[in-house]
Scaffold this motif. Structure first.
Motif, mmCIF file in Angstrom:
data_model
loop_
_atom_site.group_PDB
_atom_site.id
_atom_site.type_symbol
_atom_site.label_atom_id
_atom_site.label_comp_id
_atom_site.label_asym_id
_atom_site.label_seq_id
_atom_site.Cartn_x
_atom_site.Cartn_y
_atom_site.Cartn_z
ATOM 1 N N GLY A 24 15.493 -1.725 -20.083
ATOM 2 C CA GLY A 24 14.669 -2.652 -19.301
ATOM 3 C C GLY A 24 14.386 -2.201 -17.894
ATOM 4 N N LEU A 25 14.982 -1.080 -17.482
ATOM 5 C CA LEU A 25 14.740 -0.554 -16.135
ATOM 6 C C LEU A 25 13.787 0.633 -16.225
ATOM 7 C CD1 LEU A 25 15.159 -0.208 -13.111
ATOM 8 C CD2 LEU A 25 17.322 0.954 -13.598
ATOM 9 N N PHE A 26 12.631 0.483 -15.599
ATOM 10 C CA PHE A 26 11.607 1.526 -15.581
ATOM 11 C C PHE A 26 11.345 1.926 -14.128
ATOM 12 C CE2 PHE A 26 11.029 -1.378 -19.103
ATOM 13 C CZ PHE A 26 11.000 -0.523 -20.191
ATOM 14 N N CYS A 27 11.035 3.191 -13.911
ATOM 15 C CA CYS A 27 10.776 3.674 -12.554
ATOM 16 C C CYS A 27 9.398 4.308 -12.487
ATOM 17 C CB CYS A 27 11.832 4.689 -12.134
ATOM 18 S SG CYS A 27 13.472 3.954 -11.935
ATOM 19 N N ALA A 28 8.763 4.191 -11.327
ATOM 20 C CA ALA A 28 7.399 4.693 -11.170
ATOM 21 C C ALA A 28 7.155 5.166 -9.748
ATOM 22 C CB ALA A 28 6.396 3.591 -11.526
ATOM 23 N N GLY A 29 6.303 6.175 -9.613
ATOM 24 C CA GLY A 29 5.890 6.631 -8.291
ATOM 25 C C GLY A 29 6.751 7.741 -7.722
ATOM 26 N N ASP A 30 6.736 7.853 -6.396
ATOM 27 C CA ASP A 30 7.392 8.974 -5.721
ATOM 28 C C ASP A 30 8.910 8.976 -5.849
ATOM 29 O OD1 ASP A 30 4.909 9.769 -4.981
ATOM 30 O OD2 ASP A 30 5.144 9.421 -2.826
ATOM 31 N N GLY A 88 0.809 -1.211 0.000
ATOM 32 C CA GLY A 88 0.000 0.000 0.000
ATOM 33 C C GLY A 88 0.838 1.254 0.000
ATOM 34 N N GLY A 89 2.058 1.184 0.559
ATOM 35 C CA GLY A 89 2.980 2.312 0.528
ATOM 36 C C GLY A 89 2.554 3.483 1.393
ATOM 37 N N GLN A 90 3.009 4.687 1.025
ATOM 38 C CA GLN A 90 2.768 5.895 1.809
ATOM 39 C C GLN A 90 1.289 6.206 1.981
ATOM 40 O OE1 GLN A 90 4.782 8.070 3.465
ATOM 41 N NE2 GLN A 90 6.530 6.742 3.090
ATOM 42 N N ALA A 149 10.242 2.087 -5.447
ATOM 43 C CA ALA A 149 10.592 2.012 -4.029
ATOM 44 C C ALA A 149 10.067 3.169 -3.194
ATOM 45 C CB ALA A 149 12.107 1.924 -3.878
ATOM 46 N N GLY A 150 9.503 4.201 -3.844
ATOM 47 C CA GLY A 150 8.872 5.278 -3.092
ATOM 48 C C GLY A 150 9.850 6.236 -2.439
ATOM 49 N N ALA A 151 9.399 6.846 -1.358
ATOM 50 C CA ALA A 151 10.190 7.846 -0.653
ATOM 51 C C ALA A 151 9.901 7.755 0.840
ATOM 52 C CB ALA A 151 9.855 9.246 -1.173
ATOM 53 N N THR A 152 10.811 8.271 1.652
ATOM 54 C CA THR A 152 10.645 8.267 3.103
ATOM 55 C C THR A 152 10.607 9.703 3.614
ATOM 56 O OG1 THR A 152 13.044 8.119 3.411
ATOM 57 C CG2 THR A 152 11.795 6.052 3.399
ATOM 58 N N SER A 178 6.595 17.566 8.728
ATOM 59 C CA SER A 178 5.960 17.377 7.425
ATOM 60 C C SER A 178 6.623 18.290 6.402
ATOM 61 C CB SER A 178 4.458 17.683 7.524
ATOM 62 O OG SER A 178 3.803 17.410 6.306
ATOM 63 N N VAL A 179 7.854 17.924 6.042
ATOM 64 C CA VAL A 179 8.652 18.765 5.145
ATOM 65 C C VAL A 179 9.076 18.006 3.891
ATOM 66 C CG1 VAL A 179 9.472 20.320 6.949
ATOM 67 C CG2 VAL A 179 10.730 18.207 6.483
ATOM 68 N N GLY A 180 8.271 17.071 3.474
ATOM 69 C CA GLY A 180 8.573 16.355 2.244
ATOM 70 C C GLY A 180 9.170 14.987 2.486
ATOM 71 N N HIS A 181 9.593 14.361 1.408
ATOM 72 C CA HIS A 181 10.115 13.002 1.471
ATOM 73 C C HIS A 181 11.420 12.872 0.688
ATOM 74 C CE1 HIS A 181 5.940 12.417 2.674
ATOM 75 N NE2 HIS A 181 6.324 11.285 3.205
ATOM 76 N N VAL A 182 12.197 11.846 1.028
ATOM 77 C CA VAL A 182 13.458 11.561 0.357
ATOM 78 C C VAL A 182 13.261 10.362 -0.569
ATOM 79 C CG1 VAL A 182 15.879 10.932 0.644
ATOM 80 C CG2 VAL A 182 14.760 12.394 2.341
ATOM 81 N N PRO A 183 13.467 10.516 -1.885
ATOM 82 C CA PRO A 183 13.315 9.390 -2.803
ATOM 83 C C PRO A 183 14.278 8.252 -2.460
ATOM 84 C CG PRO A 183 13.414 11.468 -3.994
ATOM 85 C CD PRO A 183 13.813 11.764 -2.571
ATOM 86 N N GLN A 184 13.772 7.028 -2.443
ATOM 87 C CA GLN A 184 14.608 5.872 -2.107
ATOM 88 C C GLN A 184 15.239 5.288 -3.374
ATOM 89 O OE1 GLN A 184 15.114 4.862 1.394
ATOM 90 N NE2 GLN A 184 14.498 7.009 1.158
ATOM 91 N N SER A 185 16.163 6.043 -3.915
ATOM 92 C CA SER A 185 16.777 5.686 -5.195
ATOM 93 C C SER A 185 18.134 5.002 -5.061
ATOM 94 C CB SER A 185 16.933 6.947 -6.051
ATOM 95 O OG SER A 185 17.665 7.952 -5.347
#
Length: 315
Positions: free
Chosen positions: A277-283, A41-43, A114-117, A243-250
């Motif tokens: 072949g590498l695609f990224c999606a989301g935050d 479900g993620g964030q 992988a989203g963000a934290t 609540s100052v944003g998120h850090v991408p988990q890259s």
């Protein structure tokens, strides 16, 4: 020794982007595996109410996340729980390898979602009192501050939403905004201004949180004059929500992609990166709007691009 499994597609991340990718990949007949290390479900699962997802009104974030997962499962999507520690790409074999605590996974394509934290505010004592007066999730911890003073650091959309939500529990809510204005949508600003329990301190920062087992004092700084003053409280009588944003988990794919200055991953419109072949999606991706609907759209596009790459789909 851990087992190694091989798939056409691995989707790393079980948030809105990853689960939507799983839905589209399964419908395309791709052998896909979605890997998540925590709760699916993620964030979105930390959001109390989602009222801007088309066709679904008045739903909690947790409920919406469950709907995504149930939809994917009902289609036959495959899932694994594992904490992935490394991602590599063999150019000669055109193959991705992901190493986790429970096994090794190989695939021809990868959708990285992988989203963000949550981003830290950076004040002294933030780490020391995390979970004991400092929180990053209003819907997770709001009830613990019933009848107490609450401070929210931030002036964006999320900060406004959390201020309104926390006003249900707290005796009063104070937003600490470093600039001279709120950087939120007009609807969010209107809700804040109309709520009698919410006040806003502009041009202000929190620089220090002190106490023993629980915090008892906050040091505030005037961002114009630079002057600081300390306010004291009884132990356990207040809390600070960041609540100052998120850090991408890259980090796991940083050597395989191009990164923006904020650490998010640069893709083209098909969610493709510089690695075939590498695609990224989301935050985790560089984008102008980070919302559940844009994450879902990213996931749909990434899975479709993966199917095209594999030759499983012709448009």
């Amino acid at each position: 020794m851990t087992d190694t499994t091989t798939h056409d597609l691995i989707i790393l991340g079980g948030g809105a982007a990853g689960l939507t990718a799983a839905i589209y990949a399964t419908r395309a007949g791709i052998d896909a595996l979605t890997i998540e290390q925590g709760a699916f479900g993620g964030q979105i699962t930390t959001t109390d109410e989602v009222d801007n997802y088309p066709g679904i009104e008045g739903v909690s974030g947790a409920e919406l996340g469950t709907k995504f997962q149930d939809h994917a499962e009902n289609l036959g999507a495959k899932f694994a729980y594992d904490a992935i520690s490394s991602v590599s790409f063999d150019e000669k074999e055109s193959r991705f390898s992901l190493v986790g605590d429970e096994g090794t996974y190989q695939s021809k394509t990868l959708v990285y979602a992988a989203g963000a934290t949550p981003r830290k505010a950076g004040f002294e004592g933030e780490d020391l009192f995390r979970g004991r007066g400092v929180s990053y999730c209003a819907t997770c911890d709001g009830m613990f501050y019933t009848g107490k003073h609450v401070f929210i650091i931030g002036g964006g959309n999320s900060a406004c939403e959390e201020a309104v939500f926390l006003s249900r529990f707290a005796s009063d809510v104070t937003m600490i905004v470093r600039k001279d204005h709120l950087r939120a949508m007009s609807s969010g600003i209107r809700q804040v201004k109309q709520n009698e329990k919410i006040t806003v301190r502009y041009l202000t920062s929190i620089t220090r949180l002190e106490g023993e087992t629980l915090p008892t004092s906050i040091t505030f700084r005037d961002n114009v004059s630079g002057e600081e003053h300390v306010e004291t409280f009884d132990p356990g009588s207040f809390g600070i929500f960041v609540s100052v944003g998120h850090v991408p988990q890259s980090g796991l794919v940083r050597d395989l992609v191009e990164l923006s200055p904020d650490g998010s991953i640069v893709t083209d419109d098909s969610m493709a990166t510089k690695t075939p072949g590498l695609f990224c999606a989301g935050d985790v991706r560089t984008k102008p709007l980070r919302q559940v609907i844009t994450a879902a759209a990213d996931g749909a596009i990434a899975a479709t691009s993966s199917a095209l790459f594999l030759g499983e789909l012709i448009i």
